[in-house]
Design a protein around this motif. Structure first.
Motif, PDB file in Angstrom:
ATOM      1  N   LEU A 300     -32.519 -63.901  89.561  1.00 52.08           N
ATOM      2  CA  LEU A 300     -33.600 -63.895  90.548  1.00 52.08           C
ATOM      3  C   LEU A 300     -34.926 -63.503  89.899  1.00 52.08           C
ATOM      4  O   LEU A 300     -35.980 -64.105  90.174  1.00 52.08           O
ATOM      5  N   MET A 301     -34.890 -62.514  89.008  1.00 53.82           N
ATOM      6  CA  MET A 301     -36.108 -62.088  88.322  1.00 53.82           C
ATOM      7  C   MET A 301     -36.597 -63.157  87.344  1.00 53.82           C
ATOM      8  O   MET A 301     -37.802 -63.345  87.164  1.00 53.82           O
ATOM      9  N   MET A 302     -35.666 -63.861  86.708  1.00 48.05           N
ATOM     10  CA  MET A 302     -36.069 -64.962  85.827  1.00 48.05           C
ATOM     11  C   MET A 302     -36.720 -66.088  86.639  1.00 48.05           C
ATOM     12  O   MET A 302     -37.687 -66.708  86.198  1.00 48.05           O
ATOM     13  N   LEU A 303     -36.188 -66.346  87.826  1.00 45.41           N
ATOM     14  CA  LEU A 303     -36.785 -67.346  88.706  1.00 45.41           C
ATOM     15  C   LEU A 303     -38.204 -66.942  89.091  1.00 45.41           C
ATOM     16  O   LEU A 303     -39.127 -67.776  89.092  1.00 45.41           O
ATOM     17  N   LEU A 304     -38.397 -65.665  89.404  1.00 43.40           N
ATOM     18  CA  LEU A 304     -39.731 -65.180  89.785  1.00 43.40           C
ATOM     19  C   LEU A 304     -40.729 -65.332  88.647  1.00 43.40           C
ATOM     20  O   LEU A 304     -41.910 -65.621  88.883  1.00 43.40           O
ATOM     21  N   ILE A 305     -40.269 -65.141  87.407  1.00 48.25           N
ATOM     22  CA  ILE A 305     -41.151 -65.362  86.257  1.00 48.25           C
ATOM     23  C   ILE A 305     -41.600 -66.829  86.228  1.00 48.25           C
ATOM     24  O   ILE A 305     -42.767 -67.131  85.983  1.00 48.25           O
ATOM     25  N   GLY A 306     -40.663 -67.728  86.502  1.00 52.46           N
ATOM     26  CA  GLY A 306     -40.957 -69.155  86.453  1.00 52.46           C
ATOM     27  C   GLY A 306     -41.872 -69.648  87.567  1.00 52.46           C
ATOM     28  O   GLY A 306     -42.587 -70.641  87.396  1.00 52.46           O
ATOM     29  N   ILE A 307     -41.844 -68.964  88.728  1.00 47.90           N
ATOM     30  CA  ILE A 307     -42.653 -69.424  89.870  1.00 47.90           C
ATOM     31  C   ILE A 307     -43.813 -68.475  90.165  1.00 47.90           C
ATOM     32  O   ILE A 307     -44.437 -68.574  91.222  1.00 47.90           O
ATOM     33  N   ALA A 308     -44.122 -67.564  89.238  1.00 48.97           N
ATOM     34  CA  ALA A 308     -45.120 -66.512  89.476  1.00 48.97           C
ATOM     35  C   ALA A 308     -46.473 -67.069  89.906  1.00 48.97           C
ATOM     36  O   ALA A 308     -47.095 -66.576  90.859  1.00 48.97           O
ATOM     37  N   ASN A 309     -46.943 -68.091  89.211  1.00 49.10           N
ATOM     38  CA  ASN A 309     -48.273 -68.632  89.509  1.00 49.10           C
ATOM     39  C   ASN A 309     -48.342 -69.169  90.940  1.00 49.10           C
ATOM     40  O   ASN A 309     -49.260 -68.826  91.709  1.00 49.10           O
ATOM     41  N   GLU A 310     -47.376 -70.000  91.303  1.00 52.48           N
ATOM     42  CA  GLU A 310     -47.371 -70.579  92.654  1.00 52.48           C
ATOM     43  C   GLU A 310     -47.173 -69.502  93.716  1.00 52.48           C
ATOM     44  O   GLU A 310     -47.793 -69.543  94.784  1.00 52.48           O
ATOM     45  N   LEU A 311     -46.309 -68.542  93.421  1.00 57.46           N
ATOM     46  CA  LEU A 311     -45.995 -67.491  94.385  1.00 57.46           C
ATOM     47  C   LEU A 311     -47.213 -66.630  94.696  1.00 57.46           C
ATOM     48  O   LEU A 311     -47.534 -66.385  95.870  1.00 57.46           O
ATOM     49  N   ILE A 312     -47.901 -66.154  93.668  1.00 58.42           N
ATOM     50  CA  ILE A 312     -49.069 -65.289  93.866  1.00 58.42           C
ATOM     51  C   ILE A 312     -50.184 -66.047  94.578  1.00 58.42           C
ATOM     52  O   ILE A 312     -50.827 -65.516  95.496  1.00 58.42           O
ATOM     53  N   MET A 313     -50.421 -67.295  94.171  1.00 51.30           N
ATOM     54  CA  MET A 313     -51.486 -68.082  94.790  1.00 51.30           C
ATOM     55  C   MET A 313     -51.218 -68.317  96.277  1.00 51.30           C
ATOM     56  O   MET A 313     -52.128 -68.253  97.110  1.00 51.30           O
ATOM     57  N   LEU A 314     -49.963 -68.586  96.622  1.00 54.25           N
ATOM     58  CA  LEU A 314     -49.623 -68.851  98.015  1.00 54.25           C
ATOM     59  C   LEU A 314     -49.624 -67.582  98.863  1.00 54.25           C
ATOM     60  O   LEU A 314     -50.098 -67.578  99.995  1.00 54.25           O
ATOM     61  N   LEU A 315     -49.079 -66.502  98.309  1.00 53.32           N
ATOM     62  CA  LEU A 315     -48.922 -65.278  99.096  1.00 53.32           C
ATOM     63  C   LEU A 315     -50.196 -64.447  99.184  1.00 53.32           C
ATOM     64  O   LEU A 315     -50.507 -63.886 100.237  1.00 53.32           O
ATOM     65  N   LEU A 316     -50.910 -64.339  98.073  1.00 52.03           N
ATOM     66  CA  LEU A 316     -52.054 -63.426  98.015  1.00 52.03           C
ATOM     67  C   LEU A 316     -53.403 -64.123  97.943  1.00 52.03           C
ATOM     68  O   LEU A 316     -54.407 -63.565  98.362  1.00 52.03           O
ATOM     69  N   GLY A 317     -53.423 -65.316  97.354  1.00 53.55           N
ATOM     70  CA  GLY A 317     -54.684 -66.028  97.234  1.00 53.55           C
ATOM     71  C   GLY A 317     -55.306 -65.883  95.856  1.00 53.55           C
ATOM     72  O   GLY A 317     -54.892 -65.052  95.048  1.00 53.55           O
ATOM     73  N   PRO A 318     -56.310 -66.708  95.559  1.00 51.64           N
ATOM     74  CA  PRO A 318     -56.927 -66.734  94.229  1.00 51.64           C
ATOM     75  C   PRO A 318     -57.531 -65.403  93.793  1.00 51.64           C
ATOM     76  O   PRO A 318     -57.621 -65.134  92.591  1.00 51.64           O
ATOM     77  N   GLN A 319     -57.961 -64.560  94.751  1.00 52.92           N
ATOM     78  CA  GLN A 319     -58.587 -63.289  94.379  1.00 52.92           C
ATOM     79  C   GLN A 319     -57.622 -62.333  93.685  1.00 52.92           C
ATOM     80  O   GLN A 319     -58.052 -61.355  93.073  1.00 52.92           O
ATOM     81  N   TRP A 320     -56.309 -62.650  93.764  1.00 59.44           N
ATOM     82  CA  TRP A 320     -55.295 -61.807  93.135  1.00 59.44           C
ATOM     83  C   TRP A 320     -54.702 -62.463  91.884  1.00 59.44           C
ATOM     84  O   TRP A 320     -53.672 -62.019  91.384  1.00 59.44           O
ATOM     85  N   SER A 321     -55.335 -63.494  91.360  1.00 62.28           N
ATOM     86  CA  SER A 321     -54.773 -64.255  90.234  1.00 62.28           C
ATOM     87  C   SER A 321     -54.562 -63.403  88.981  1.00 62.28           C
ATOM     88  O   SER A 321     -53.679 -63.682  88.172  1.00 62.28           O
ATOM     89  N   GLU A 322     -55.366 -62.360  88.830  1.00 59.27           N
ATOM     90  CA  GLU A 322     -55.239 -61.515  87.651  1.00 59.27           C
ATOM     91  C   GLU A 322     -53.917 -60.750  87.620  1.00 59.27           C
ATOM     92  O   GLU A 322     -53.488 -60.252  86.580  1.00 59.27           O
ATOM     93  N   SER A 323     -53.252 -60.659  88.757  1.00 57.37           N
ATOM     94  CA  SER A 323     -51.980 -59.928  88.819  1.00 57.37           C
ATOM     95  C   SER A 323     -50.790 -60.783  88.385  1.00 57.37           C
ATOM     96  O   SER A 323     -49.680 -60.261  88.243  1.00 57.37           O
ATOM     97  N   ILE A 324     -50.991 -62.086  88.146  1.00 55.54           N
ATOM     98  CA  ILE A 324     -49.872 -62.990  87.817  1.00 55.54           C
ATOM     99  C   ILE A 324     -49.174 -62.569  86.530  1.00 55.54           C
ATOM    100  O   ILE A 324     -47.946 -62.442  86.487  1.00 55.54           O
ATOM    101  N   LEU A 325     -49.942 -62.360  85.464  1.00 58.61           N
ATOM    102  CA  LEU A 325     -49.338 -61.990  84.183  1.00 58.61           C
ATOM    103  C   LEU A 325     -48.669 -60.622  84.271  1.00 58.61           C
ATOM    104  O   LEU A 325     -47.586 -60.415  83.711  1.00 58.61           O
ATOM    105  N   TYR A 326     -49.289 -59.671  84.978  1.00 52.16           N
ATOM    106  CA  TYR A 326     -48.663 -58.358  85.182  1.00 52.16           C
ATOM    107  C   TYR A 326     -47.310 -58.529  85.867  1.00 52.16           C
ATOM    108  O   TYR A 326     -46.316 -57.897  85.503  1.00 52.16           O
ATOM    109  N   PHE A 327     -47.290 -59.388  86.883  1.00 52.76           N
ATOM    110  CA  PHE A 327     -46.070 -59.630  87.651  1.00 52.76           C
ATOM    111  C   PHE A 327     -44.965 -60.194  86.753  1.00 52.76           C
ATOM    112  O   PHE A 327     -43.810 -59.748  86.819  1.00 52.76           O
TER     113      PHE A 327
END
Length: 483
Positions: A300-327
């Motif tokens: 599940l965590m490996m899947l989240l790594i693979g979909i991190a960009n789409e997930l953050i953009m959909l859930l939080l929006g572009p203003q939170w894009s800097e958190s993608i790599l941290y995630f």
């Protein structure tokens, strides 16, 4: 007895899962809505004082909750004595933190933090009122009642937070949401728990649990301090906005990683405490627990790594894009969490709380050294240090805990290696989607998830892995129980 134990465990897992995921799920959904109304800085400001609240909550319980669960001969006087001790410690902690709130604000060089601290720390006495009610329900493996309390408090406090965030648009929405959640939960536990304290207090009762509880208190204090050291360091040496990005990423990765593990842990501790004298049964039980939990969490965590960009953009929006790599980096830490947590649970079940404390001190010395080295560089290096720490101390946990039940490092890695390998292969497959023409985030998210899930389960079925053979019947049983 074995069948009864099995039924209690399954029922406990079902309701513990409902408790954990429904409550935390509601909190996450509400947090995501609020994230669109507030700024990363607002989340970062509240994150700055998380460490102080966490330490206070550990002191209030002082390890007596686990001591009561572990004991087989608990009396009403024991419960009442610990209840009054919890309240006393809560009042002391809140008074101290109230007085030092200006110093906390000075530490972060943020003057408004004084009043935010003084209001936020009210969660300490509020939470103390419901601790024993919660402990009694845990001991009875009555997760249904706990789930009702958690679900209701999370839902109503979430609604309060959203309404306030929409109207006042600042950090106070988060503060009041947090307090209302603890307050509602304590009230509900009093209403549905059917337990009231005696008007008696026994020093003898407290002394009988003192040694075990103090070791757990020491363990909890060190663990709580170091688990929250990142918000402390980021808030001090960087800024509230960077802490907001980190905190949101950390919260999202912890939803699956810690929640799934803790659901099983909460049930297994009281249940396995009943068979702690039978090392063979314990070893086989923990082996299945580790393989099953890891089989769910790691992929599940490996899947989240693979979909991190789409997930953050959909859930939080572009203003939170800097958190993608941290995630993505923190998901590696979350993937290893089951091995850490379940191995440490072994020590608590067999009563080696002192060894737990010694290991915790050693682990945290390592963490602090890594932070001192990494703080000289940028935030990415600081977050990567968390991964390095997780890998190093994993071997410590697996060695000392596995030794207690004759389930060592090599055996554990042999059991989980198929899950690691097949998860990484599935991650590699969805990583290839970066080479296809651009798709809408939601479409790409769905395609990646389906590809990962299908490939992972097909590979496990083809190679007939033992983790798969353990996990599928258990998951099927849980689904049947829920229905």
């Amino acid at each position: 007895m074995a069948e009864s134990l099995k039924n209690r465990t399954v029922n406990g897992v079902v309701w513990s899962a409902i408790d954990r995921f429904s409550a935390l799920g509601i909190q996450i959904v509400c947090s995501l809505i609020i994230a669109h109304l507030l700024t990363p800085e607002d989340f970062g400001i509240l994150g700055m004082i998380t460490v102080f609240s966490a330490i206070g909550l550990v002191i209030i319980d002082s390890g007596f909750g686990l001591a009561l669960i572990r004991r087989n001969d608990v009396t009403e006087l024991d419960y009442s004595s610990v209840f009054y001790l919890n309240l006393f410690l809560a009042i002391i902690c809140y008074t101290v933190l109230y007085c030092v709130s200006p110093l906390i604000a000075d530490f972060y060089n943020l003057e408004p933090l004084t009043q935010i601290c003084r209001v936020t720390f009210l969660v300490l006495p509020i939470n103390a009122f419901g601790l024993i009610q919660n402990t009694i329900l845990l001991k009875k493996i009555d997760f249904k009642t706990i789930a009702i309390a958690s679900l209701a408090s999370s839902l109503f406090s979430g609604i309060i937070g959203i309404i306030l965030a929409y109207n006042i648009r600042n950090v106070w929405a988060l503060v009041i949401q947090n307090i209302s959640m603890y307050g509602l939960r304590s009230i509900i536990l009093w209403c549905v728990g059917h337990w009231k304290p005696m008007l008696r207090f026994s020093i003898t009762s407290i002394k009988s649990m003192w040694s075990y509880s103090m070791n757990l208190l020491g363990f909890g204090l060190i663990s709580s301090l170091t688990q929250n050291i990142y918000p402390l360091v980021i808030g001090k040496f960087y800024n509230a906005t960077q802490l907001g990005f980190y905190s949101q990423a950390d919260r999202l990765q912890k939803l699956p990683a810690t929640s799934i593990t803790e659901v099983i842990q909460r049930v297994c501790f009281p249940v396995l405490s009943e068979v702690k004298e039978d090392i063979y049964r314990m070893r086989e039980a923990y082996r299945k627990i580790i393989m099953t939990t890891f089989f769910i969490v790691f992929p599940l965590m490996m899947l989240l790594i693979g979909i991190a960009n789409e997930l953050i953009m959909l859930l939080l929006g572009p203003q939170w894009s800097e958190s993608i790599l941290y995630f993505q980096i923190l998901c590696i830490v979350g993937a290893l969490y089951p091995l850490h947590s379940i191995n440490l649970n072994i020590l608590n079940v067999v009563g080696k709380s002192r060894l737990s404390l010694v290991l915790e001190v050693a682990r945290k010395v390592i963490l602090i050294l890594l932070i001192i080295i990494a703080i000289k560089y940028d935030m990415i290096i600081l977050v990567l240090a968390q991964v390095v720490y997780s890998i190093i101390v994993l071997f410590l946990n697996m060695y000392y805990s596995g030794r207690e039940i004759d389930y060592g490092i090599i055996q554990q890695f042999r059991d989980i290696s198929p899950t690691i390998l097949l998860s990484l292969i599935s991650l590699g497959l969805i990583s290839l989607f970066i080479y296809i023409p651009y798709q809408h985030e939601f479409v790409l998210l769905v395609i990646k998830c389906l590809t990962f899930i299908i490939s992972f389960f097909m590979l496990n079925r083809i190679f007939k892995t033992q983790s798969y053979s353990f996990a599928i019947p258990i998951l099927a049983n849980l689904i049947k129980q829920i229905r």
